[in-house]
Design an enzyme around this catalytic site. Sequence first.
Site, PDB file in Angstrom:
ATOM      1  N   LEU A 172      10.581  -8.939 101.693  1.00  0.00           N
ATOM      2  CA  LEU A 172      11.629  -8.215 101.083  1.00  0.00           C
ATOM      3  C   LEU A 172      12.120  -6.904 101.982  1.00  0.00           C
ATOM      4  O   LEU A 172      13.120  -6.405 101.603  1.00  0.00           O
ATOM      5  CB  LEU A 172      10.894  -7.597  99.679  1.00  0.00           C
TER       6      LEU A 172
ATOM      7  N   GLY B 103       9.009  -0.966 105.773  1.00  0.00           N
ATOM      8  CA  GLY B 103       9.210   0.720 105.635  1.00  0.00           C
ATOM      9  C   GLY B 103       8.160   1.176 106.520  1.00  0.00           C
ATOM     10  O   GLY B 103       7.637   0.793 107.370  1.00  0.00           O
TER      11      GLY B 103
ATOM     12  N   GLY C 285       4.647   0.111 105.287  1.00  0.00           N
ATOM     13  CA  GLY C 285       4.059  -1.082 105.153  1.00  0.00           C
ATOM     14  C   GLY C 285       5.400  -2.070 105.093  1.00  0.00           C
ATOM     15  O   GLY C 285       6.469  -1.609 105.126  1.00  0.00           O
TER      16      GLY C 285
ATOM     17  N   ASP D 245       7.442  12.102 100.183  1.00  0.00           N
ATOM     18  CA  ASP D 245       8.521  11.267 100.472  1.00  0.00           C
ATOM     19  C   ASP D 245       9.554  10.620  99.579  1.00  0.00           C
ATOM     20  O   ASP D 245       9.762   9.407  99.533  1.00  0.00           O
ATOM     21  CB  ASP D 245       7.859   9.972 101.089  1.00  0.00           C
TER      22      ASP D 245
END
Length: 428
Positions: A56, A59, A62, A177
């Site tokens: 998918l 980032g 992870g 974040d």
Amino acid sequence: MPYLTCNAESAIATCDPHSLKKKKKPKSPAQAQPVRHFAYSDILDATNNFSADTFLGKGSHGTVYKAAFHGGALVAAVKITKPKTSNEIEILSHLKKNPRLVNLIGFCNDQTQTNNINNNKLIVVEYMPNGSLHELLHSTKKPVRPPSWTARVRFAVQVAKAVRLLHSSEPPVIHRDIKSSNVLIDEKWNARLGDFGLAVRGHVADSRVPPAGTLGYLDPCYLAPGDLSSKSDVFSFGVLLLEIASGRHALDVRHSPPSVLDWAVPLVRRGEFKEICDPRIGAPPDMAAFRRMAVLAARCVRSTPERRPSMVEVLECLTAVRKCFRAPVMWKRIKRRVEIARGDLFHDWDRSEEVVRVVKLGSSSSRRNGKVSSVSGVEYEGGHANPAVRSRSVGSGSGLVGFGFKNRKGKVRLKRSRSMGSPVPLRW
């Protein structure tokens, strides 16, 4: 003693009848399902051995894969976290499940496997099928249209609810974040805040974590562990709000200045709000409400954290803005219905005065043989209407010529006329 025995065949109830009512079961304090533990072999099967077809995205905290457990009965996302950001399980497990968050389903920590991938913890979270807000705002694919103003404000409100939920939890959670790529879109096209790899839980005054975040969204006042506060998330949310309004990246070297913050805030100060609007969708339906949203974003990114609003105040302002944005859309739909209903009868009239508003109708005694002999207070106003169709019978009225009214279930509708002369222009 609940019963008094008289004989072997009968008994008299002596207990209080109110005590027979069933007591309500106390609600569980967490109101959340327990976190599941997944076997590593089950995750391998669900992700097809972490194949490229299930990949998918990747980032800063992870790599994420799509997983289908129990033959597709449970579709989730499996994230391979980095060792330094493995506190995401602890953060999510202490939060109540909420529709504004990407909630935790379970985790895997099976150390018996020899695969290198298992050196890091695996977490299983809810699957968001419609990607991220970053993809919606900045996608260059032709079939993909940029979100409308109504959708953008809705996303902003939903993210604000998520951040307020974190700040109001006990103990509070600071995300650290907040950015468009961490705002994911679920199957109902609602925004959810995810990726808690940098989140901090507890009293930030005792925090020892070093400053961290994403360039373009990072609070410039956050230079040391002691500088961390909930206002750091407010700053990041302000940058996200400017990104939603303008359609520009938070940091883009193709523009000068590259920061959306350095570009948009001076425009807000000069009152040039239309320059901030995303040119792909044009000006919003309510510029007054958009000005409130732009000023709110400028307040969120103030250089002094104490002068920034709290997320409670941010949510209140955005909720009011959303109501203003939804109203013109509702009237636009009604306006379209009126256009379809009136057909070619109105084609010569002013298109800006298209929607009829019934202020006051004549008394029921004024109806004669299915006709309306007097109708008062009927006028055309752009953007305000009741749905209208043509009339079967025509009488005369003050301020309106060539229309009859028929009341069905409390609704006033205009019906088509059997005999209609040339349309007479209305004067108002």
